[in-house]
Design a protein around this motif. Structure first.
Motif, PDB file in Angstrom:
ATOM      1  N   ASP A  25     -32.530 -24.833 -64.650  1.00 42.67           N
ATOM      2  CA  ASP A  25     -30.970 -26.553 -64.665  1.00 42.67           C
ATOM      3  C   ASP A  25     -30.838 -26.531 -66.111  1.00 42.67           C
ATOM      4  O   ASP A  25     -30.566 -28.202 -65.733  1.00 42.67           O
ATOM      5  CB  ASP A  25     -32.564 -26.413 -64.160  1.00 42.67           C
ATOM      6  N   VAL A  26     -30.792 -25.864 -66.888  1.00 45.80           N
ATOM      7  CA  VAL A  26     -29.683 -26.589 -67.962  1.00 45.80           C
ATOM      8  C   VAL A  26     -29.050 -25.443 -68.798  1.00 45.80           C
ATOM      9  O   VAL A  26     -28.869 -24.316 -68.657  1.00 45.80           O
ATOM     10  CB  VAL A  26     -31.265 -27.071 -69.112  1.00 45.80           C
ATOM     11  N   THR A  27     -27.895 -26.183 -69.396  1.00 47.96           N
ATOM     12  CA  THR A  27     -27.072 -24.762 -69.885  1.00 47.96           C
ATOM     13  C   THR A  27     -27.742 -24.748 -71.202  1.00 47.96           C
ATOM     14  O   THR A  27     -28.367 -25.390 -71.784  1.00 47.96           O
ATOM     15  CB  THR A  27     -25.379 -25.756 -70.111  1.00 47.96           C
ATOM     16  N   ALA A  51     -43.667 -10.901 -79.077  1.00 51.13           N
ATOM     17  CA  ALA A  51     -43.229 -10.332 -80.949  1.00 51.13           C
ATOM     18  C   ALA A  51     -42.066  -8.924 -81.051  1.00 51.13           C
ATOM     19  O   ALA A  51     -41.923  -9.188 -81.774  1.00 51.13           O
ATOM     20  CB  ALA A  51     -44.614  -9.355 -80.767  1.00 51.13           C
ATOM     21  N   VAL A  52     -41.479  -8.520 -79.591  1.00 48.67           N
ATOM     22  CA  VAL A  52     -40.182  -7.934 -80.625  1.00 48.67           C
ATOM     23  C   VAL A  52     -39.259  -8.778 -80.708  1.00 48.67           C
ATOM     24  O   VAL A  52     -38.502  -8.473 -81.153  1.00 48.67           O
ATOM     25  CB  VAL A  52     -40.073  -7.184 -78.434  1.00 48.67           C
ATOM     26  N   GLY A  53     -39.317  -9.964 -79.998  1.00 48.31           N
ATOM     27  CA  GLY A  53     -38.507 -11.016 -80.295  1.00 48.31           C
ATOM     28  C   GLY A  53     -38.019 -12.163 -79.932  1.00 48.31           C
ATOM     29  O   GLY A  53     -38.262 -12.377 -78.019  1.00 48.31           O
ATOM     30  N   HIS A  54     -37.392 -13.247 -80.005  1.00 43.29           N
ATOM     31  CA  HIS A  54     -37.987 -14.486 -79.092  1.00 43.29           C
ATOM     32  C   HIS A  54     -36.427 -15.223 -80.283  1.00 43.29           C
ATOM     33  O   HIS A  54     -35.839 -15.219 -80.820  1.00 43.29           O
ATOM     34  CB  HIS A  54     -38.594 -14.906 -79.420  1.00 43.29           C
ATOM     35  N   LEU A  82     -37.668 -24.613 -71.735  1.00 38.60           N
ATOM     36  CA  LEU A  82     -38.409 -23.025 -71.117  1.00 38.60           C
ATOM     37  C   LEU A  82     -37.813 -22.676 -71.133  1.00 38.60           C
ATOM     38  O   LEU A  82     -36.517 -22.476 -71.142  1.00 38.60           O
ATOM     39  CB  LEU A  82     -38.824 -23.407 -69.901  1.00 38.60           C
ATOM     40  N   TYR A  83     -37.623 -20.843 -71.124  1.00 37.82           N
ATOM     41  CA  TYR A  83     -37.263 -19.930 -71.147  1.00 37.82           C
ATOM     42  C   TYR A  83     -38.134 -18.764 -71.077  1.00 37.82           C
ATOM     43  O   TYR A  83     -39.549 -18.459 -71.614  1.00 37.82           O
ATOM     44  CB  TYR A  83     -36.118 -19.792 -71.880  1.00 37.82           C
ATOM     45  N   CYS A  84     -37.400 -17.616 -70.705  1.00 34.75           N
ATOM     46  CA  CYS A  84     -38.342 -16.265 -70.290  1.00 34.75           C
ATOM     47  C   CYS A  84     -37.222 -15.086 -69.715  1.00 34.75           C
ATOM     48  O   CYS A  84     -36.311 -15.026 -70.472  1.00 34.75           O
ATOM     49  CB  CYS A  84     -39.393 -15.850 -69.104  1.00 34.75           C
ATOM     50  N   ARG A  85     -37.706 -14.284 -69.396  1.00 33.96           N
ATOM     51  CA  ARG A  85     -36.854 -12.553 -69.895  1.00 33.96           C
ATOM     52  C   ARG A  85     -35.758 -13.240 -68.834  1.00 33.96           C
ATOM     53  O   ARG A  85     -34.506 -13.248 -68.582  1.00 33.96           O
ATOM     54  CB  ARG A  85     -37.863 -11.319 -69.698  1.00 33.96           C
ATOM     55  N   SER A  86     -36.005 -13.054 -66.929  1.00 31.34           N
ATOM     56  CA  SER A  86     -35.302 -13.197 -66.143  1.00 31.34           C
ATOM     57  C   SER A  86     -34.862 -14.834 -65.790  1.00 31.34           C
ATOM     58  O   SER A  86     -34.014 -15.116 -65.118  1.00 31.34           O
ATOM     59  CB  SER A  86     -35.663 -12.671 -64.956  1.00 31.34           C
ATOM     60  N   ALA A 110     -33.522 -17.464 -68.347  1.00 25.46           N
ATOM     61  CA  ALA A 110     -33.097 -15.560 -69.231  1.00 25.46           C
ATOM     62  C   ALA A 110     -32.986 -16.208 -70.479  1.00 25.46           C
ATOM     63  O   ALA A 110     -32.500 -17.374 -71.034  1.00 25.46           O
ATOM     64  CB  ALA A 110     -32.564 -15.072 -68.264  1.00 25.46           C
ATOM     65  N   MET A 111     -33.694 -16.076 -71.274  1.00 30.58           N
ATOM     66  CA  MET A 111     -33.313 -16.359 -72.607  1.00 30.58           C
ATOM     67  C   MET A 111     -32.215 -15.394 -73.209  1.00 30.58           C
ATOM     68  O   MET A 111     -31.603 -16.314 -74.227  1.00 30.58           O
ATOM     69  CB  MET A 111     -34.582 -14.626 -73.194  1.00 30.58           C
ATOM     70  N   SER A 112     -31.780 -14.407 -72.519  1.00 32.91           N
ATOM     71  CA  SER A 112     -30.405 -13.732 -73.082  1.00 32.91           C
ATOM     72  C   SER A 112     -29.327 -15.153 -72.830  1.00 32.91           C
ATOM     73  O   SER A 112     -27.932 -15.134 -73.688  1.00 32.91           O
ATOM     74  CB  SER A 112     -30.423 -12.755 -72.147  1.00 32.91           C
ATOM     75  N   ARG A 113     -29.336 -15.942 -72.072  1.00 34.67           N
ATOM     76  CA  ARG A 113     -28.946 -17.957 -71.858  1.00 34.67           C
ATOM     77  C   ARG A 113     -28.680 -18.599 -72.791  1.00 34.67           C
ATOM     78  O   ARG A 113     -27.310 -19.343 -73.083  1.00 34.67           O
ATOM     79  CB  ARG A 113     -28.912 -18.309 -70.873  1.00 34.67           C
ATOM     80  N   TRP A 114     -29.539 -18.125 -74.200  1.00 36.21           N
ATOM     81  CA  TRP A 114     -29.301 -18.864 -75.377  1.00 36.21           C
ATOM     82  C   TRP A 114     -28.535 -18.551 -76.205  1.00 36.21           C
ATOM     83  O   TRP A 114     -27.646 -19.398 -76.410  1.00 36.21           O
ATOM     84  CB  TRP A 114     -30.694 -18.846 -75.754  1.00 36.21           C
TER      85      TRP A 114
END
Length: 114
Positions: A25-27, A51-54, A82-86, A110-114
């Motif tokens: 809900d946030v860009t 641990a793999v990446g954040h 908040l974020y997660c994988r998907s 999704a973290m990829s949106r960062w």
């Protein structure tokens, strides 16, 4: 034939809904601005995924542990991103925090949106 059309329409609506929910809900730019302004950045994935990446500056509280670890992200009026994988777990975590009285909860998805 009518049933096939209805099935396709329902499938398109469902896929669209799932894609929308992943977006949170946030860009990305608003999430960055919030974090730069002092919002807590919370990664709700597993410790192994973290641990793999954040995202730099994030704290890791897996959604499965959120109920018992909410005190780590207080006060309740501080903004939380908040974020997660998907986007599924972050959406769940956002609902949990809002239900617990957190007033400035923002789901990046999704973290990829960062």
């Amino acid at each position: 034939m009518v049933l096939k059309v209805v099935a396709v329409v329902v499938a398109v609506i469902l896929v669209g809904y799932l894609l929308f929910m992943r977006g949170g809900d946030v860009t990305s730019s608003d999430a960055r601005r919030l974090v730069e302004g002092g919002a807590r950045l919370l990664d709700v994935r597993t410790p192994e995924e973290f641990a793999v990446g954040h995202i730099s500056g994030a704290i890791n509280i897996p959604v499965q542990e959120l109920d018992r670890r909410m005190g780590e992200i207080e006060p309740k009026d501080r903004a939380v991103v908040l974020y997660c994988r998907s986007g599924n777990r972050s959406g769940r975590a956002a609902r949990m925090l809002k239900s617990a009285g957190y007033v400035a909860v923002h789901d990046l998805g999704a973290m990829s949106r960062w």
